[in-house]
Write a protein that holds these residues in place. Structure first.
Motif, short mmCIF file in Angstrom:
data_model
loop_
_atom_site.label_atom_id
_atom_site.label_comp_id
_atom_site.label_asym_id
_atom_site.label_seq_id
_atom_site.Cartn_x
_atom_site.Cartn_y
_atom_site.Cartn_z
N GLU A 112 -9.68 -0.80 0.91
CA GLU A 112 -9.90 -2.15 1.39
C GLU A 112 -9.08 -3.14 0.57
OE1 GLU A 112 -13.96 -3.27 0.71
OE2 GLU A 112 -13.87 -2.80 -1.44
N ASN A 113 -8.83 -4.30 1.17
CA ASN A 113 -8.30 -5.44 0.43
C ASN A 113 -9.48 -6.29 -0.02
OD1 ASN A 113 -5.83 -5.18 2.77
ND2 ASN A 113 -5.22 -5.41 0.64
N SER A 121 -17.09 6.44 0.25
CA SER A 121 -16.56 6.55 1.62
C SER A 121 -16.05 7.96 1.94
CB SER A 121 -15.44 5.53 1.84
OG SER A 121 -14.34 5.78 0.98
N TRP A 122 -16.00 8.84 0.95
CA TRP A 122 -15.56 10.21 1.21
C TRP A 122 -16.63 10.95 2.01
CZ3 TRP A 122 -16.82 15.29 0.49
CH2 TRP A 122 -15.78 16.21 0.61
N THR A 178 -6.31 4.06 5.76
CA THR A 178 -6.62 2.71 6.24
C THR A 178 -5.33 2.04 6.70
OG1 THR A 178 -8.32 2.66 4.49
CG2 THR A 178 -7.89 0.60 5.68
N PRO A 179 -4.94 2.25 7.97
CA PRO A 179 -3.63 1.78 8.45
C PRO A 179 -3.45 0.26 8.43
CG PRO A 179 -4.54 3.45 9.92
CD PRO A 179 -5.63 3.06 8.98
N PRO A 224 0.83 -1.21 0.00
CA PRO A 224 0.00 0.00 0.00
C PRO A 224 0.86 1.25 0.00
CG PRO A 224 -0.68 -1.55 1.73
CD PRO A 224 0.62 -2.03 1.20
N SER A 225 0.37 2.30 -0.63
CA SER A 225 1.09 3.57 -0.63
C SER A 225 0.88 4.29 0.70
CB SER A 225 0.59 4.46 -1.77
OG SER A 225 -0.73 4.88 -1.51
N LEU A 226 1.71 5.30 0.95
CA LEU A 226 1.53 6.12 2.16
C LEU A 226 0.14 6.74 2.19
CD1 LEU A 226 4.90 8.04 2.55
CD2 LEU A 226 3.90 6.44 4.18
#
Length: 317
Positions: free
Chosen positions: A179-180, A172-173, A133-134, A125-127
């Protein structure tokens, strides 16, 4: 022969959203790499490389880094070309991973060849993804492609299977989430392309791409173009000038999974560019994008640029 390359780069990202509330996201990426290319026989090349990336999400001091080593080898035996790649990645935030690729290409004649590649891949995942989504996990993939080339015509078939595909959660905004996608996601399709000079001064390029996607439940993925056509025409008949006109047709694309949500496809775009070589060191260009001022969206609710003109000057010494 022997060639050694060193490189270092830094990228800074400052992303701002303006609306009901203003948000700003800043990140920094530092990258260092070394690559050693050795031609150990007339038709054999070995490449060794190491890479390190440091990622820093400045808003909340989230950091991680990656270290990678890879080796690539290519051999040609008369009409047969073979290539092998092996890569090792070490991620501070995720597990270690080994990926690779095997490829082969056979030349029946100078005009006709067939090739195939099988590869595994790993995408963290990108930063930006992790800032929302940590607990996102990396995605892994296996892919196969088969290619046939005859003169200026090329046909490619490909199929990729992805586990834990990273995907934006629709609607979701402003509390954006990623999500995966559970299970195995399949992307497969084909592309037919042509590129050749049709006269001494005119080059024609065209391609058609078809893509089909489905998740583990058999639903089509969101925001994927099903069909796309590109056509480009270049003219070199005037000294120091280069003229190009190009166009694209984008087929069906839906903003939500399972072919639902807003339709963001079914439109055509046309562009043009003129390059002029003032001298060996100085070049200028004029570019026109979206000539017909077409309104379109690649993501529902996010407008794209209308008709736009650009003038550029490039100097090299």
């Amino acid at each position: 022969s022997y060639k050694l390359d060193f490189s270092a780069s830094q990228s800074k990202f400052d992303r701002k959203y303006l609306g009901g509330s203003t948000s700003e996201y800043k990140s920094l990426v530092n990258e260092f790499s070394i690559q050693d290319t050795i031609k150990y026989s007339h038709d054999s090349t070995l490449t060794l490389a190491a890479n390190k990336q440091n990622f820093d999400y400045l808003n909340n001091d989230v950091k991680y880094n990656t270290k990678a080593l890879f080796i690539s080898n290519t051999n040609k035996f008369e009409n047969l070309l073979l290539s092998e790649v092996l890569r090792y990645d070490n991620f501070s935030a995720f597990d270690e991973k080994i990926t690779g690729k095997l490829g082969a290409k056979y030349f029946f004649t100078e005009s006709l060849n067939i090739s195939a590649n099988y590869a595994t891949a790993f995408n963290s995942p990108s930063l930006f993804n992790l800032s929302y989504t940590p607990d996102l996990q990396p995605e892994t993939a296996k892919s196969l492609d088969i290619n046939i080339e005859f003169n200026a015509l090329k046909f490619t078939y490909y199929e990729t299977k992805v586990d834990n595909m990273i995907n934006y959660v629709s609607n979701s905004w402003p509390n954006t989430q990623y999500e995966n996608i559970k299970g195995k996601t399949i992307l497969k399709g084909y592309e037919l392309s042509y590129s050749d000079a049709i006269t001494d001064n005119v080059l024609l390029s065209a391609n058609y791409a078809r893509l089909k996607t489905k998740d583990a439940e058999g639903k089509a993925l969101s925001r994927r173009i099903k069909d796309k056509i590109n056509v480009s025409l270049d003219y070199y008949g005037l000294k120091k000038f280069h003229f190009n006109v190009n166009g694209a047709y984008v087929g069906e694309r839906f903003d939500s999974a399972d072919n639902k949500g807003a339709q963001t496809g079914k439109y055509s775009l046309f562009n043009a560019v003129v390059n002029y070589e003032i001298n060996d060191n100085l070049k200028t260009y004029l570019k026109l994008d979206n000539i017909t001022d077409k309104f379109y969206q690649t993501i529902d609710g996010y407008g794209t640029a209308g008709r736009a003109a650009y003038v550029g000057l490039k100097a090299s010494f």
